[in-house]
Design a protein around this motif. Structure first.
Motif, PDB file in Angstrom:
ATOM      1  N   VAL A 111       0.864  -1.180   0.000  1.00  0.00           N
ATOM      2  CA  VAL A 111       0.000   0.000   0.000  1.00  0.00           C
ATOM      3  C   VAL A 111       0.897   1.226   0.000  1.00  0.00           C
ATOM      4  CG1 VAL A 111      -1.788   1.276   1.240  1.00  0.00           C
ATOM      5  CG2 VAL A 111      -1.816  -1.231   1.241  1.00  0.00           C
ATOM      6  N   ILE A 112       0.745   2.053  -1.031  1.00  0.00           N
ATOM      7  CA  ILE A 112       1.568   3.251  -1.166  1.00  0.00           C
ATOM      8  C   ILE A 112       0.650   4.460  -1.251  1.00  0.00           C
ATOM      9  CG2 ILE A 112       3.272   4.454  -2.581  1.00  0.00           C
ATOM     10  CD1 ILE A 112       4.241   1.704  -3.559  1.00  0.00           C
ATOM     11  N   THR A 113       0.870   5.405  -0.350  1.00  0.00           N
ATOM     12  CA  THR A 113       0.088   6.639  -0.353  1.00  0.00           C
ATOM     13  C   THR A 113       1.051   7.827  -0.288  1.00  0.00           C
ATOM     14  OG1 THR A 113      -0.124   6.563   2.061  1.00  0.00           O
ATOM     15  CG2 THR A 113      -1.919   5.597   0.779  1.00  0.00           C
ATOM     16  N   THR A 114       0.500   9.008  -0.594  1.00  0.00           N
ATOM     17  CA  THR A 114       1.293  10.225  -0.474  1.00  0.00           C
ATOM     18  C   THR A 114       0.543  11.220   0.395  1.00  0.00           C
ATOM     19  OG1 THR A 114       0.341  11.234  -2.454  1.00  0.00           O
ATOM     20  CG2 THR A 114       2.351   9.931  -2.756  1.00  0.00           C
ATOM     21  N   ASP A 115       1.304  12.079   1.043  1.00  0.00           N
ATOM     22  CA  ASP A 115       0.734  13.139   1.871  1.00  0.00           C
ATOM     23  C   ASP A 115       1.705  14.310   1.800  1.00  0.00           C
ATOM     24  OD1 ASP A 115      -0.563  14.712   3.722  1.00  0.00           O
ATOM     25  OD2 ASP A 115       0.168  13.595   5.458  1.00  0.00           O
ATOM     26  N   GLN A 116       1.314  15.369   1.100  1.00  0.00           N
ATOM     27  CA  GLN A 116       2.183  16.540   0.896  1.00  0.00           C
ATOM     28  C   GLN A 116       3.476  16.080   0.213  1.00  0.00           C
ATOM     29  OE1 GLN A 116       1.635  19.817   2.893  1.00  0.00           O
ATOM     30  NE2 GLN A 116      -0.388  19.196   3.551  1.00  0.00           N
ATOM     31  N   ASN A 117       4.600  16.124   0.918  1.00  0.00           N
ATOM     32  CA  ASN A 117       5.874  15.721   0.323  1.00  0.00           C
ATOM     33  C   ASN A 117       6.369  14.376   0.874  1.00  0.00           C
ATOM     34  OD1 ASN A 117       6.321  16.853   2.862  1.00  0.00           O
ATOM     35  ND2 ASN A 117       8.366  17.580   2.336  1.00  0.00           N
ATOM     36  N   LYS A 118       5.438  13.548   1.366  1.00  0.00           N
ATOM     37  CA  LYS A 118       5.775  12.231   1.926  1.00  0.00           C
ATOM     38  C   LYS A 118       5.254  11.109   1.039  1.00  0.00           C
ATOM     39  CE  LYS A 118       5.110  13.524   6.710  1.00  0.00           C
ATOM     40  NZ  LYS A 118       4.236  13.302   7.847  1.00  0.00           N
ATOM     41  N   LEU A 119       6.045  10.053   0.970  1.00  0.00           N
ATOM     42  CA  LEU A 119       5.634   8.804   0.352  1.00  0.00           C
ATOM     43  C   LEU A 119       5.581   7.784   1.482  1.00  0.00           C
ATOM     44  CD1 LEU A 119       5.222   7.320  -2.463  1.00  0.00           C
ATOM     45  CD2 LEU A 119       7.574   6.561  -2.154  1.00  0.00           C
ATOM     46  N   ILE A 120       4.440   7.122   1.638  1.00  0.00           N
ATOM     47  CA  ILE A 120       4.255   6.164   2.727  1.00  0.00           C
ATOM     48  C   ILE A 120       3.990   4.793   2.124  1.00  0.00           C
ATOM     49  CG2 ILE A 120       2.885   5.598   4.774  1.00  0.00           C
ATOM     50  CD1 ILE A 120       2.105   8.784   4.502  1.00  0.00           C
TER      51      ILE A 120
ATOM     52  N   PHE B 163       9.543  -1.592  11.802  1.00  0.00           N
ATOM     53  CA  PHE B 163       9.261  -3.015  11.705  1.00  0.00           C
ATOM     54  C   PHE B 163       8.511  -3.468  12.958  1.00  0.00           C
ATOM     55  CE2 PHE B 163      12.976  -1.977   9.329  1.00  0.00           C
ATOM     56  CZ  PHE B 163      13.030  -2.840   8.242  1.00  0.00           C
ATOM     57  N   SER B 164       7.515  -4.342  12.771  1.00  0.00           N
ATOM     58  CA  SER B 164       6.830  -4.956  13.912  1.00  0.00           C
ATOM     59  C   SER B 164       6.327  -6.330  13.491  1.00  0.00           C
ATOM     60  CB  SER B 164       5.672  -4.081  14.401  1.00  0.00           C
ATOM     61  OG  SER B 164       4.689  -3.956  13.395  1.00  0.00           O
ATOM     62  N   GLU B 165       6.232  -7.222  14.470  1.00  0.00           N
ATOM     63  CA  GLU B 165       5.815  -8.599  14.186  1.00  0.00           C
ATOM     64  C   GLU B 165       4.551  -8.924  14.965  1.00  0.00           C
ATOM     65  OE1 GLU B 165       7.622 -13.154  14.161  1.00  0.00           O
ATOM     66  OE2 GLU B 165       8.731 -11.556  15.154  1.00  0.00           O
ATOM     67  N   LYS B 166       3.653  -9.630  14.291  1.00  0.00           N
ATOM     68  CA  LYS B 166       2.433 -10.106  14.937  1.00  0.00           C
ATOM     69  C   LYS B 166       2.011 -11.398  14.247  1.00  0.00           C
ATOM     70  CE  LYS B 166      -2.194  -8.710  16.272  1.00  0.00           C
ATOM     71  NZ  LYS B 166      -3.226  -7.679  16.201  1.00  0.00           N
ATOM     72  N   SER B 167       1.809 -12.435  15.029  1.00  0.00           N
ATOM     73  CA  SER B 167       1.335 -13.730  14.519  1.00  0.00           C
ATOM     74  C   SER B 167       2.184 -14.244  13.356  1.00  0.00           C
ATOM     75  CB  SER B 167      -0.127 -13.625  14.086  1.00  0.00           C
ATOM     76  OG  SER B 167      -0.924 -13.160  15.153  1.00  0.00           O
ATOM     77  N   GLY B 168       3.504 -14.115  13.470  1.00  0.00           N
ATOM     78  CA  GLY B 168       4.399 -14.659  12.447  1.00  0.00           C
ATOM     79  C   GLY B 168       4.533 -13.805  11.206  1.00  0.00           C
ATOM     80  N   GLN B 169       3.846 -12.675  11.163  1.00  0.00           N
ATOM     81  CA  GLN B 169       3.977 -11.752  10.027  1.00  0.00           C
ATOM     82  C   GLN B 169       4.723 -10.508  10.488  1.00  0.00           C
ATOM     83  OE1 GLN B 169       0.079 -10.780   8.390  1.00  0.00           O
ATOM     84  NE2 GLN B 169       0.607 -12.032   6.613  1.00  0.00           N
ATOM     85  N   THR B 170       5.504  -9.964   9.582  1.00  0.00           N
ATOM     86  CA  THR B 170       6.234  -8.739   9.898  1.00  0.00           C
ATOM     87  C   THR B 170       5.690  -7.605   9.053  1.00  0.00           C
ATOM     88  OG1 THR B 170       8.208  -9.985  10.483  1.00  0.00           O
ATOM     89  CG2 THR B 170       8.507  -7.649   9.946  1.00  0.00           C
ATOM     90  N   ALA B 171       5.283  -6.541   9.731  1.00  0.00           N
ATOM     91  CA  ALA B 171       4.808  -5.333   9.061  1.00  0.00           C
ATOM     92  C   ALA B 171       5.970  -4.355   8.950  1.00  0.00           C
ATOM     93  CB  ALA B 171       3.667  -4.701   9.847  1.00  0.00           C
ATOM     94  N   VAL B 172       6.099  -3.771   7.767  1.00  0.00           N
ATOM     95  CA  VAL B 172       7.122  -2.759   7.529  1.00  0.00           C
ATOM     96  C   VAL B 172       6.411  -1.497   7.043  1.00  0.00           C
ATOM     97  CG1 VAL B 172       9.221  -2.152   6.263  1.00  0.00           C
ATOM     98  CG2 VAL B 172       8.796  -4.537   6.883  1.00  0.00           C
ATOM     99  N   THR B 173       6.734  -0.379   7.676  1.00  0.00           N
ATOM    100  CA  THR B 173       6.215   0.920   7.245  1.00  0.00           C
ATOM    101  C   THR B 173       7.405   1.810   6.918  1.00  0.00           C
ATOM    102  OG1 THR B 173       4.271   0.727   8.663  1.00  0.00           O
ATOM    103  CG2 THR B 173       4.843   2.938   7.901  1.00  0.00           C
ATOM    104  N   ILE B 174       7.411   2.337   5.704  1.00  0.00           N
ATOM    105  CA  ILE B 174       8.476   3.222   5.259  1.00  0.00           C
ATOM    106  C   ILE B 174       7.861   4.592   5.006  1.00  0.00           C
ATOM    107  CG2 ILE B 174      10.262   3.643   3.512  1.00  0.00           C
ATOM    108  CD1 ILE B 174       8.857   0.263   3.482  1.00  0.00           C
ATOM    109  N   ILE B 175       8.368   5.586   5.699  1.00  0.00           N
ATOM    110  CA  ILE B 175       7.927   6.954   5.467  1.00  0.00           C
ATOM    111  C   ILE B 175       9.123   7.698   4.884  1.00  0.00           C
ATOM    112  CG2 ILE B 175       7.082   9.103   6.489  1.00  0.00           C
ATOM    113  CD1 ILE B 175       5.756   7.323   8.660  1.00  0.00           C
ATOM    114  N   THR B 176       8.939   8.197   3.674  1.00  0.00           N
ATOM    115  CA  THR B 176      10.005   8.905   2.977  1.00  0.00           C
ATOM    116  C   THR B 176       9.562  10.335   2.727  1.00  0.00           C
ATOM    117  OG1 THR B 176      10.577   6.819   1.891  1.00  0.00           O
ATOM    118  CG2 THR B 176      11.530   8.824   0.979  1.00  0.00           C
TER     119      THR B 176
END
Length: 163
Positions: free
Chosen positions: A5-14, A113-126
């Protein structure tokens, strides 16, 4: 299948993505050059790390090598590292000597990075200096490239961590 999932907000890419692998393995895939080079470039491109020092104040220099032999250089300078939780820094375009190309956008990133139930979530804010710089990298294909790279990472994780 996990969706990027890729979104933008002003000058950010999430970018938000979950991977079917433990946190320790996903962390290694983001921080060790042998694994990074297996997934970072969208196919048919390849990533080739020429320098890797994953420490605060260290950097990674790499080439994105295209199918026709074209080469684009990049550099990631690491500023903060919170083991197995997050890291931040700057991504820049550079020449083969590591000199930053000032005319191209510089990205200030934070990866969590965070882990829950064997899955790892990654959030990148640029963050970019301006909306125009963000639009420039979008035109260069960052959304498509990042989505393809995450799919490559899925494949690498399956090979390294078969269920």
């Amino acid at each position: 299948m996990n969706k990027t999932v890729i979104t933008t907000d002003q000058n950010k890419l999430i970018v938000k993505r979950k991977f079917d692998a433990p946190l320790s393995l996903v962390w290694k895939a983001w921080t060790e050059d042998e694994l990074l080079d297996q997934w970072w470039a969208p196919k048919p491109w390849k990533s080739k790390t020429t320098h890797m020092d994953f420490n605060e104040g260290g950097y990674r220099m790499y080439a994105m090598v295209g199918p026709e032999g074209e080469v684009h250089w990049g550099r990631s300078d690491y500023q903060t590292i919170n083991e197995l939780k997050s890291f931040s820094g700057e991504d820049s375009f550079c020449d083969e000597e590591g000199n930053i190309v000032e005319s191209l956008p510089i990205a200030h990133f934070s990866n969590e990075f965070s882990e829950k139930s064997g899955q790892t979530a990654v959030t990148i804010i640029t963050m970019y200096e301006s909306r125009e710089y963000l639009e420039q990298v979008i035109e260069m294909g960052i959304k498509e490239g990042f989505t393809a790279a995450c799919e490559n990472l899925d494949e690498v994780l399956k090979k390294v961590n078969p269920k």
